[in-house]
Design an enzyme around this catalytic site. Structure first.
Site, PDB file in Angstrom:
ATOM      1  N   LYS A   1       0.844  -1.208   0.000  1.00 58.99           N
ATOM      2  CA  LYS A   1       0.000   0.000   0.000  1.00 58.99           C
ATOM      3  C   LYS A   1       0.878   1.255   0.000  1.00 58.99           C
ATOM      4  O   LYS A   1       0.645   2.188  -0.761  1.00 58.99           O
ATOM      5  CB  LYS A   1      -0.940   0.006   1.223  1.00 58.99           C
ATOM      6  CG  LYS A   1      -1.859  -1.191   1.302  1.00 58.99           C
ATOM      7  CD  LYS A   1      -2.799  -1.128   2.480  1.00 58.99           C
ATOM      8  CE  LYS A   1      -2.134  -1.147   3.832  1.00 58.99           C
ATOM      9  NZ  LYS A   1      -1.388  -2.413   4.137  1.00 58.99           N
TER      10      LYS A   1
ATOM     11  N   ARG B   1      11.104  -1.223  11.131  1.00 57.91           N
ATOM     12  CA  ARG B   1      10.001  -0.870  12.037  1.00 57.91           C
ATOM     13  C   ARG B   1       9.890  -1.902  13.150  1.00 57.91           C
ATOM     14  O   ARG B   1      10.069  -3.090  12.915  1.00 57.91           O
ATOM     15  CB  ARG B   1       8.692  -0.832  11.237  1.00 57.91           C
ATOM     16  CG  ARG B   1       8.272   0.568  10.887  1.00 57.91           C
ATOM     17  CD  ARG B   1       7.151   0.600   9.909  1.00 57.91           C
ATOM     18  NE  ARG B   1       5.979  -0.173  10.289  1.00 57.91           N
ATOM     19  CZ  ARG B   1       4.847  -0.181   9.581  1.00 57.91           C
ATOM     20  NH1 ARG B   1       4.768   0.529   8.483  1.00 57.91           N
ATOM     21  NH2 ARG B   1       3.818  -0.892   9.970  1.00 57.91           N
TER      22      ARG B   1
END
Ligand code: AP5
Length: 224
Positions: free
Chosen positions: A16, A163
């Site tokens: 995305k 992350r």
């Protein structure tokens, strides 16, 4: 089609963010990335960040009442008057309903929901190799989309990091949340004639071409 009001839908790691960056540039759309907004709030220690942090660390969805107001503010802002691209919102049926109501009040409609489909095993492989820049969250992959200089963002020269929620156990939890709460949005939007599906296993440039071709067809159909 006077405006493009778009949603990117898909499991974690579907691409995305990769597609969102390109599409917002291609179409000049304000790009609202829920995950980035929340991560910034956590980093800055704001009230929103305090409310969101523990859920994000565990790979759980942040409660609807925390997220909805923040995102609707963006959709209703002047910046998004001529269109927007939402990434990571809505993720639950109540979020989708809140967005629908807010757009209804503005007498606006969604143009399309772009669903990027990728199987779970591929998600785990991708997220373990993902690196993002500390400045703006630009996305890379060690194997599939490496930066020109190791550890440095091509676009803004900042450091690339992994992350915290890309650890395999947290990724699996995020996938469970996706299947439990978010995947049902595909049928929700399909029933409303808005869903467009894309094979997210194709290389990024091909996925981008396919999405652009679909949007061009939608524009053409509107003129006929
Ligand atoms: P968020 O940041 O939105 O994470 P996510 O949806 O899990 O999506 P990702 O950012 O991990 O993946 P992506 O699809 O953008 O993939 P990418 O392009 O990076 O949300 C994080 C957390 O915030 C949630 O867990 C939740 O706690 C909270 N939250 C967010 N929104 C919320 C909401 N609405 N309600 C409640 N809570 C919310 O690509 C992944 C990797 O694959 C990259 O390395 C990339 O280079 C590579 N890649 C991309 N495309 C391809 C391709 N076609 N082929 C090969 N590799 C590719």
């Amino acid at each position: 089609m006077s405006e493009l009001n778009l949603i990117l839908l898909g499991p974690p790691g579907a691409g995305k963010g990769t597609q969102g960056e390109r599409l917002s540039e291609d179409f000049g759309l304000p790009y609202v990335v829920t995950g980035n907004l929340l991560r910034e709030a956590v980093r800055d220690g704001t009230d929103l960040g305090h409310k969101a942090e523990k859920y994000m660390k565990e790979g759980e969805l942040v409660p609807d009442e925390v997220v909805v107001e923040v995102i609707l503010e963006r959709v209703q802002s002047d910046e998004a008057r001529d269109g927007f691209l939402l990434d990571g919102f809505p993720r639950t049926i109540p979020q989708a309903e809140a967005l629908g109501e807010a757009l209804g009040v503005l007498e606006r409609e969604l143009t399309a929901v772009l669903a990027i489909e990728v199987p779970d095993d591929e998600v785990v492989r991708r997220l373990s190799g993902r690196r993002t820049c500390v400045k703006a969250g630009h996305v890379y992959h060690l194997e599939f989309d490496p930066p020109k200089r190791e550890g440095i963002c091509d676009q803004d020269g900042s450091r690339l990091v992994q992350r915290e929620d890309d650890r395999e156990d947290v990724v699996r939890k995020r996938l469970r949340e996706y299947h439990d709460k978010t995947a049902r949005l595909a049928s929700y939007y399909e029933e409303r004639g808005l869903l467009r599906r894309f094979d997210g296993c194709r290389p990024p440039a091909e996925v981008n071409d396919h999405i652009r071709a679909t949007l061009a067809t939608l524009r053409l159909e509107e003129r006929l």
